[in-house]
Design an enzyme around this catalytic site. Structure first.
Site, PDB file in Angstrom:
ATOM      1  CG  ASN A 149     -33.577   2.262   8.868  1.00  0.00           C
ATOM      2  OD1 ASN A 149     -33.281   1.055   9.251  1.00  0.00           O
ATOM      3  ND2 ASN A 149     -33.658   3.406   9.781  1.00  0.00           N
ATOM      4  CB  THR A 150     -31.688   3.747   2.285  1.00  0.00           C
ATOM      5  OG1 THR A 150     -30.555   3.876   2.385  1.00  0.00           O
ATOM      6  CG2 THR A 150     -32.688   4.928   2.984  1.00  0.00           C
ATOM      7  CB  CYS A 159      -0.822   0.133   1.123  1.00  0.00           C
ATOM      8  SG  CYS A 159      -2.079   1.286   1.127  1.00  0.00           S
ATOM      9  CB  THR A 176     -28.799   0.850   9.230  1.00  0.00           C
ATOM     10  OG1 THR A 176     -29.647   0.846   8.148  1.00  0.00           O
ATOM     11  CG2 THR A 176     -29.514   1.281  10.450  1.00  0.00           C
ATOM     12  CB  THR A 212     -29.961  -3.114   5.949  1.00  0.00           C
ATOM     13  OG1 THR A 212     -29.313  -2.282   6.878  1.00  0.00           O
ATOM     14  CG2 THR A 212     -30.527  -2.384   5.043  1.00  0.00           C
TER      15      THR A 212
END
Length: 466
Positions: free
Chosen positions: A362-363, A120, A360, A372
């Site tokens: 909630n979508t 990295c 979340t 979810t």
């Protein structure tokens, strides 16, 4: 599931629409390339990432600026989820800049060693600069062979935690703590273990989100990006992508209903399903050959560079021995051990794990009011699964129902071989979802991976102590 701002608008601004939103021809393609190239991510259009002046995450970005001296590209992408960004930066600030057993320059050197395991260059370069700013010797940056023996002794456990944490034993801990000129104290070692796992996991986030170094110009730095994948998908696949969303929604609903009805499976069947997931093979093409183009500023910090995650079943070998999560949990064992030996960091790590696991909006894609939790749990447990950790009370059949193949390929790549992450595998999963939702997956990956490696390391410390 994950969207910052106003997630419930059915289409959102043009840049958010995904499939078919940008089919404008060559001129539009050039504009798109320039817009993407300016931003902090090679994968995410710059217009979808909050800037320093953005309302929703301004406070958290300013916190990052104060603690690091700038708002870097990692913070800008994490700013899609301000609650998590705040928790992340409090933890990183404590690890790098607050009182602790290790001097500041050694903390940055350990970060360099950890990031180098995954090639990295973004994190290696960042912490080389930080190392010098806090008074580190430039000679050490010539390579691991120029560092003090005490730091070089971390090489073996760094290598194992990065790629095969299940191989860490109490003997590795004992060797580092053995009395002598180059021995570690237990408090120093715990801080080092947290730093190593933090930066291995952060490397996964950097590659998983296509984070670009600060100060790059308009060039895409050699990233091969098909414009169609960036700015939309062919019309014929738009329906397929929308169907993926509906199928996932239906499966989540059925699983939640079954849980309410207590329709379980036997412990034997659950154990079998875990083993099937753990030994799943050929999802991710594997190569143990070191990239000959590897930058010299990374190669010099690597010993045994060919050592990597082992794709067990592909080679006809057995998977890692199962780590039963109930036998050594973060909540009951790891958290208290860290808090005893490295005060405050245990609390911040616990907060960070909880924030991302419960995060979340909630979508999900274009749907609102969605629970979810089963999906987030499946992603978290799948990451732990590929590192050999099993939850006795979890039905791993849910992983196969909720995580489609392209998503599994992405998760396994970012968690186990992050340096192989490409724009293509980023674009191929969840084609009708927002970029912020894909960033949320990367946050889950980062924290699940870190917790998995920490559990192995702390279990070894506990066994040494007892």
């Amino acid at each position: 599931m994950l969207v910052a701002g106003s997630p419930c608008s059915p289409a959102g601004p043009e840049e958010h629409r995904g499939c078919g939103a940008r089919r404008g021809g060559q001129e539009r393609g050039i504009e798109a390339a320039r817009e993407l190239a300016r931003g902090p991510s090679a994968f995410i259009p710059v217009g979808e990432i909050p800037q320093e002046g953005g309302e929703s995450s301004l406070h958290q970005l300013l916190e990052a600026f104060v603690s690091a001296g700038r708002v870097d590209h990692v913070a800008m992408v994490m700013g899609l989820h301000p609650q998590y960004l705040s928790s992340f930066w409090k933890t990183q600030y404590l690890l790098l800049r607050m009182d602790g057993p290790l001097p500041y320059h050694k903390r940055h050197y350990i970060a360099i060693m950890a990031a180098a395991r995954h090639r990295c260059s973004y994190l290696v370069g960042l912490h080389m600069r930080e190392f010098l700013q806090v008074g580190g010797s430039p000679a050490w940056l010539q390579g691991l062979h120029c560092a003090p023996q005490k730091l070089r002794n971390l090489n073996e456990i760094n290598k194992l935690l990065a790629h095969r944490p299940w191989l860490v034993t109490k003997e590795h801990i004992e060797a580092l703590l053995r009395p002598g000129q180059d021995s570690w104290s237990l408090a120093e070692l715990v801080q080092a273990l947290v730093l190593l796992t933090h930066y291995h996991s952060l490397a996964s986030f950097v590659f998983g989100c296509g984070i670009r170094p600060e100060g790059e110009g308009f060039a895409l730095q050699g990233v091969n990006v098909p414009w169609g994948a960036l700015w939309g998908c062919p019309w014929e696949s738009q329906i397929d992508a929308m169907q993926e969303v509906e199928v996932l929604m239906e499966r989540m609903k059925l699983l939640q209903e079954n849980q309410l009805e207590e329709e379980g499976v036997t412990q034997e069947e659950m154990a079998t399903r875990f083993e099937l997931e753990k030994t799943e093979s050929l999802l991710v093409p594997s190569s143990d050959i070191l990239d000959p183009s590897l930058q010299s500023n990374i190669r010099c910090f690597l010993e045994d560079p060919e050592f990597g995650y082992k794709d067990f079943t592909r080679r006809g070998e057995q998977a890692p021995p199962t780590f039963r999560a109930q036998d050594y949990t973060w909540e009951d064992h790891g958290y208290s051990l860290i808090n005893r030996l490295y005060p405050d960091v245990g609390q911040l790590l616990d907060e960070k794990f909880q924030v991302v696991y419960n995060l979340t909006y909630n979508t999900i894609a274009m749907h609102c009011g969605v629970d979810t939790s089963v999906l987030r749990r499946a992603i978290w447990n799948y990451v732990h699964c590929v590192f050999g950790i099993r939850y006795d009370d979890y039905d791993y059949g849910e992983v196969n129902q909720l995580l489609e193949r392209n998503l599994k390929v992405y998760i396994k790549t970012v968690a186990c071989y992050p340096e192989r992450t490409t724009k293509q595998i980023y674009a191929q999963f969840w084609r009708h979802f927002k970029h912020s939702e894909k960033v949320h997956i990367n946050l889950l990956l980062l924290e699940a991976r870190m917790q998995a490696a920490l559990l192995y390391a702390l279990r070894a410390v506990t066994r040494y102590m007892t």
